[in-house]
Design a protein around this motif. Structure first.
Motif, short mmCIF file in Angstrom:
data_model
loop_
_atom_site.label_atom_id
_atom_site.label_comp_id
_atom_site.label_asym_id
_atom_site.label_seq_id
_atom_site.Cartn_x
_atom_site.Cartn_y
_atom_site.Cartn_z
N GLY A 1 9.94 7.89 1.09
CA GLY A 1 8.50 7.65 1.10
C GLY A 1 8.16 6.18 0.95
O GLY A 1 7.14 5.83 0.34
N GLU A 2 8.97 5.32 1.54
CA GLU A 2 8.82 3.88 1.31
C GLU A 2 7.46 3.35 1.73
O GLU A 2 6.82 2.58 0.99
CB GLU A 2 9.93 3.11 2.05
N GLY A 3 6.97 3.74 2.91
CA GLY A 3 5.67 3.25 3.37
C GLY A 3 4.54 3.68 2.45
O GLY A 3 3.66 2.90 2.09
N ALA A 4 4.57 4.96 2.06
CA ALA A 4 3.55 5.48 1.14
C ALA A 4 3.64 4.80 -0.21
O ALA A 4 2.62 4.45 -0.83
CB ALA A 4 3.74 6.99 0.99
N TYR A 5 4.86 4.59 -0.69
CA TYR A 5 5.06 3.92 -1.98
C TYR A 5 4.49 2.50 -1.94
O TYR A 5 3.76 2.09 -2.86
CB TYR A 5 6.55 3.88 -2.31
N ALA B 1 -4.50 13.59 -1.56
CA ALA B 1 -3.25 13.32 -0.85
C ALA B 1 -3.40 13.50 0.65
O ALA B 1 -4.30 14.20 1.14
CB ALA B 1 -2.15 14.24 -1.37
N HIS B 2 -2.50 12.86 1.40
CA HIS B 2 -2.48 13.05 2.86
C HIS B 2 -2.14 14.52 3.15
O HIS B 2 -2.80 15.13 3.98
CB HIS B 2 -1.44 12.11 3.49
N GLY B 3 -1.13 15.05 2.51
CA GLY B 3 -0.83 16.48 2.48
C GLY B 3 -1.09 17.26 3.76
O GLY B 3 -1.97 18.11 3.79
N LEU C 1 7.08 16.44 1.59
CA LEU C 1 8.21 16.05 0.75
C LEU C 1 8.25 14.54 0.56
O LEU C 1 8.38 14.05 -0.56
CB LEU C 1 9.53 16.52 1.37
N SER C 2 8.08 13.80 1.65
CA SER C 2 8.10 12.34 1.58
C SER C 2 6.98 11.80 0.69
O SER C 2 7.20 10.93 -0.15
CB SER C 2 7.98 11.75 2.99
N GLU C 3 5.77 12.35 0.85
CA GLU C 3 4.65 11.90 0.02
C GLU C 3 4.87 12.27 -1.44
O GLU C 3 4.54 11.48 -2.34
CB GLU C 3 3.34 12.50 0.53
N SER C 4 5.43 13.44 -1.69
CA SER C 4 5.72 13.85 -3.07
C SER C 4 6.71 12.89 -3.74
O SER C 4 6.54 12.51 -4.90
CB SER C 4 6.30 15.27 -3.09
N VAL C 5 7.75 12.51 -2.99
CA VAL C 5 8.73 11.56 -3.52
C VAL C 5 8.06 10.23 -3.83
O VAL C 5 8.31 9.62 -4.88
CB VAL C 5 9.88 11.37 -2.50
N ALA C 6 7.19 9.78 -2.91
CA ALA C 6 6.49 8.51 -3.12
C ALA C 6 5.58 8.56 -4.34
O ALA C 6 5.50 7.61 -5.13
CB ALA C 6 5.69 8.14 -1.87
N ILE C 7 4.88 9.67 -4.51
CA ILE C 7 3.99 9.83 -5.67
C ILE C 7 4.79 9.77 -6.97
O ILE C 7 4.38 9.12 -7.94
CB ILE C 7 3.20 11.15 -5.56
N GLY D 1 9.21 19.39 -7.45
CA GLY D 1 8.58 20.21 -8.49
C GLY D 1 7.12 19.90 -8.75
O GLY D 1 6.55 20.33 -9.75
N LEU D 2 6.48 19.17 -7.83
CA LEU D 2 5.07 18.81 -8.05
C LEU D 2 4.15 19.99 -7.72
O LEU D 2 4.36 20.69 -6.74
CB LEU D 2 4.68 17.61 -7.18
#
Length: 389
Positions: free
Chosen positions: A257-261, A283-285, A293-299, A355-356
């Motif tokens: 999630g590098e870009g989102a992070y 969220a973009h969601g 998954l990528s956005e969750s990791v970034a969050i 687990g979010l």
């Protein structure tokens, strides 16, 4: 603010649907497609003829559905902001779209060479045509431009508008985006195999893809000088913004999630806020396997183990592509005004890797800062922060 979406044709109608968990996801009726029986969409239940009549346009105009929806929402925004003399200040207009005039081009393309009656739609094909038509409808004679960065487009339009005011180049900017449903987008996303055959389930472990949607939304940004001079009511402040790119893949986000992070951390820096000060994440969601998954990791990378309340509102409206950032900016402002977190519909099971768990019912709480994510193809990631002072 002005908005038209699958859950309402005004700000108040959208708020009512959000507060009462009334989604606008249905079978498609406005576009003739082979996939009509296998996909669900967020459709604005107003025909082009109805919109033409409401906007008092000539019956045989060459306005595309993009221009019609955009004009409808933008006029609403101007009216709600009580603006009567649009050019009394240095005023600009920034609109975003990914479809442009494709909704008409795909219908008439084969007839352009021989049928003069439909050749009027050739000029309305490019993305800037709808922008100029909306600007002309509003009477704006200053700075006008179009942004098309896929699903982060409207967020980038809002960001550019804020920067133009902050830098002193403009005093007022109307910003937002619009995209209609079309075979062009339906077939494209079908090819990517990320369309759901049922109501989408953002952030659910068993999510099966997104529902496309159509919508338009615009917000009026004004300088503090105008606010003070005219004693204006401020709905919210844009306190932070950022755009980043993870340069990972043409249509997918990276596993980290590098870009989102990067977008979220830079937006927090711009707003001079700590992660702990964010009360709600819109969220973009999208409900695709990759994004959620990528956005969750970034969050988790940004907020650690103390995750703010978050939800995706795309289960209400569908994914409205270039309009999404503006639709969700309106919802972020409504969250601030009403001190409420909107629910993430259709969620049942957490994504095991992170687990979010999003907020699944209306939650009332003190809210001062809302972070809104919009991520586009090509790794174009944008984050906006709206604040209540």
């Amino acid at each position: 603010m002005g908005i038209v979406s699958a859950i309402g044709h005004s700000v108040s109608e959208n708020l009512d649907a959000l507060l009462n968990s009334k989604p606008g996801i249905t079978s498609i009726s406005s576009v003739k497609t082979h996939h009509a029986n296998t996909i669900k969409v967020g459709e604005v239940k107003r025909s082009n003829a109805d919109l033409i009549k409401a906007l008092q346009l000539p019956e045989h105009t060459n306005y595309t559905r993009t221009a019609l929806l955009g004009c409808y929402a933008a006029k609403q925004a101007i009216q709600n902001a009580n603006i009567t003399a649009i050019n009394s200040y240095r005023t600009g207009f920034i609109s975003s779209t990914s479809v442009g005039g494709m909704d008409k081009t795909e219908i008439h393309l084969k007839d352009f060479a021989t049928n003069k009656a439909v050749q009027k739609y050739i000029k309305s094909h490019h993305a800037g045509d709808s922008t100029q038509k909306i600007a002309d409808t509003l009477g704006i004679d200053g700075f006008v431009t179009t942004i098309s960065t896929a699903c982060s487009s409207a967020a980038n339009a809002i960001m550019l508008g804020a920067k133009l005011i902050k830098s002193g180049r403009l005093d007022r900017v109307i910003v937002g985006g619009v995209d209609p449903l079309s075979k062009f987008t339906i077939n494209g996303f079908k090819t990517l195999m990320i369309l759901s055959e049922s109501d989408c389930r953002p952030f659910d472990a068993d999510r099966s893809g997104l529902n496309l949607g159509e919508a338009a939304a615009y917000l009026v940004l004004e300088s503090q000088a105008i606010v003070e001079k005219e004693n204006k009511k401020v709905l919210a402040y844009i306190s932070g913004y950022a755009n980043a790119n993870d340069a990972f893949h043409q249509t997918a986000s990276s596993e980290t999630g590098e870009g989102a992070y990067l977008a979220m951390t830079q937006a927090l820096k711009t707003a001079q806020l700590n992660p702990s000060q964010i009360d709600y994440i819109n969220a973009h969601g999208t409900a695709t396997a990759n994004n959620d998954l990528s956005e969750s990791v970034a969050i988790k990378r940004v907020f650690g183990e103390t995750i703010p309340d978050f939800s995706s509102t795309k289960a209400f409206t569908g994914h409205t592509l270039a309009a999404a950032g503006a639709i969700e900016a309106v919802y972020s402002v409504l969250a601030l005004q009403n001190q409420v977190v909107f629910p993430n519909l259709n969620f049942k099971t957490t994504i095991p890797e992170t687990g979010l768990q999003p907020v699944t019912t209306i939650k009332r709480k003190p809210i001062k800062h809302v972070l809104s994510n919009s991520f586009g193809f090509g790794g174009n990631c944008s984050t906006l922060i709206f604040s209540k002072l």
